[in-house]
Design a protein around this motif. Structure first.
Motif, PDB file in Angstrom:
ATOM      1  N   LEU A  88       0.785  -1.310  -0.123  1.00  0.00           N
ATOM      2  CA  LEU A  88      -0.069  -0.032  -0.177  1.00  0.00           C
ATOM      3  C   LEU A  88       0.788   1.287   0.183  1.00  0.00           C
ATOM      4  O   LEU A  88       1.838   1.143   0.673  1.00  0.00           O
ATOM      5  CB  LEU A  88      -0.811   0.184   1.369  1.00  0.00           C
ATOM      6  N   ASN A  89       0.394   2.280  -0.793  1.00  0.00           N
ATOM      7  CA  ASN A  89       1.028   3.548  -0.621  1.00  0.00           C
ATOM      8  C   ASN A  89       0.866   4.240   0.691  1.00  0.00           C
ATOM      9  O   ASN A  89       0.131   3.761   1.613  1.00  0.00           O
ATOM     10  CB  ASN A  89       0.978   4.567  -1.806  1.00  0.00           C
ATOM     11  N   ARG A  90       1.527   5.284   1.210  1.00  0.00           N
ATOM     12  CA  ARG A  90       1.667   5.783   2.531  1.00  0.00           C
ATOM     13  C   ARG A  90       0.230   6.421   2.837  1.00  0.00           C
ATOM     14  O   ARG A  90      -0.282   6.033   4.110  1.00  0.00           O
ATOM     15  CB  ARG A  90       2.544   6.976   2.456  1.00  0.00           C
ATOM     16  N   VAL A  91      -0.577   6.921   2.069  1.00  0.00           N
ATOM     17  CA  VAL A  91      -1.848   7.354   2.536  1.00  0.00           C
ATOM     18  C   VAL A  91      -2.791   6.054   2.611  1.00  0.00           C
ATOM     19  O   VAL A  91      -3.644   6.252   3.641  1.00  0.00           O
ATOM     20  CB  VAL A  91      -2.341   8.348   1.268  1.00  0.00           C
ATOM     21  N   GLU A  92      -2.910   5.138   1.746  1.00  0.00           N
ATOM     22  CA  GLU A  92      -3.540   4.193   1.935  1.00  0.00           C
ATOM     23  C   GLU A  92      -3.198   3.287   3.251  1.00  0.00           C
ATOM     24  O   GLU A  92      -4.265   2.865   3.916  1.00  0.00           O
ATOM     25  CB  GLU A  92      -3.653   3.019   0.757  1.00  0.00           C
ATOM     26  N   ALA A  93      -1.980   3.360   3.453  1.00  0.00           N
ATOM     27  CA  ALA A  93      -1.445   2.616   4.688  1.00  0.00           C
ATOM     28  C   ALA A  93      -1.995   3.052   5.935  1.00  0.00           C
ATOM     29  O   ALA A  93      -2.157   2.762   7.029  1.00  0.00           O
ATOM     30  CB  ALA A  93       0.232   2.224   4.557  1.00  0.00           C
ATOM     31  N   SER A  94      -1.942   4.781   5.971  1.00  0.00           N
ATOM     32  CA  SER A  94      -2.448   5.414   7.285  1.00  0.00           C
ATOM     33  C   SER A  94      -3.922   5.327   7.273  1.00  0.00           C
ATOM     34  O   SER A  94      -4.117   4.884   8.399  1.00  0.00           O
ATOM     35  CB  SER A  94      -1.976   6.969   7.004  1.00  0.00           C
ATOM     36  N   THR A  95      -4.684   5.149   6.335  1.00  0.00           N
ATOM     37  CA  THR A  95      -6.058   5.005   6.517  1.00  0.00           C
ATOM     38  C   THR A  95      -6.385   3.568   6.874  1.00  0.00           C
ATOM     39  O   THR A  95      -7.076   3.439   7.747  1.00  0.00           O
ATOM     40  CB  THR A  95      -6.756   5.062   5.198  1.00  0.00           C
ATOM     41  N   ALA A  96      -5.616   2.394   6.370  1.00  0.00           N
ATOM     42  CA  ALA A  96      -5.954   1.146   6.904  1.00  0.00           C
ATOM     43  C   ALA A  96      -5.622   0.871   8.395  1.00  0.00           C
ATOM     44  O   ALA A  96      -6.135   0.304   9.200  1.00  0.00           O
ATOM     45  CB  ALA A  96      -5.163   0.006   6.119  1.00  0.00           C
TER      46      ALA A  96
END
Length: 155
Positions: free
Chosen positions: A61-69
């Motif tokens: 996952l990219n950083r934004v997606e990883a932060s959301t998850a």
């Protein structure tokens, strides 16, 4: 006559004497210990959140997606630990450190819902779900609107 034997003698205490007595029996604050515990507990929760973000990044996952998850994962963990009674123990030990935004917010939603579950799902859980979190949401939304207007006017 039985009532007369149960009565305790009254002692007249002046306000000054009361202050002295109150100071003698009031526990001394443990501010330094509380600050250290809050810092450690809050730091551990945040470190766990960072580890979760790094795990999601490592699986692609990219950083934004990883932060959301990771946010969703931390909300789930906060709710799960509240339901198991573990988050209350963390809060007793770490105090304000356990109110780290996402997990603390999750705890503030789940706790009243669990407490009022026996009153039913509508009048218990549904009505009390946002007892603590409702004012936080209202204040947060109102503040974001004001900040947005100020930002719009200044730029």
């Amino acid at each position: 006559m039985a009532n007369e034997t149960l009565r305790q003698p009254t002692i007249a205490v002046t306000p000054e004497q009361y202050k002295v007595l109150a100071q003698q029996f009031t526990p001394k604050p443990t501010i330094v210990k509380n600050v250290i515990r809050a810092f450690v507990v809050g730091g551990i929760i945040c470190a766990i959140g960072q580890v979760v973000i790094n795990l999601f990044v490592s699986i692609g996952l990219n950083r934004v997606e990883a932060s959301t998850a990771a946010t969703a994962t931390m909300i789930f963990l906060g709710a799960l630990l509240t339901g198991l009674g573990i988050y209350d123990e963390i809060g007793k030990f770490g105090g304000a450190g356990s109110i780290v935004p996402v997990t603390g917010f999750s705890n503030s939603i789940v706790s009243p819902a669990m407490e009022f579950k026996r009153e039913g799902y509508v009048l218990g859980v549904g009505a009390k779900l946002f007892t603590v979190a409702g004012p936080v949401l209202v204040y947060g939304i109102a503040t974001s609107i004001v900040v947005g207007i100020v930002y719009f006017l200044l730029h």
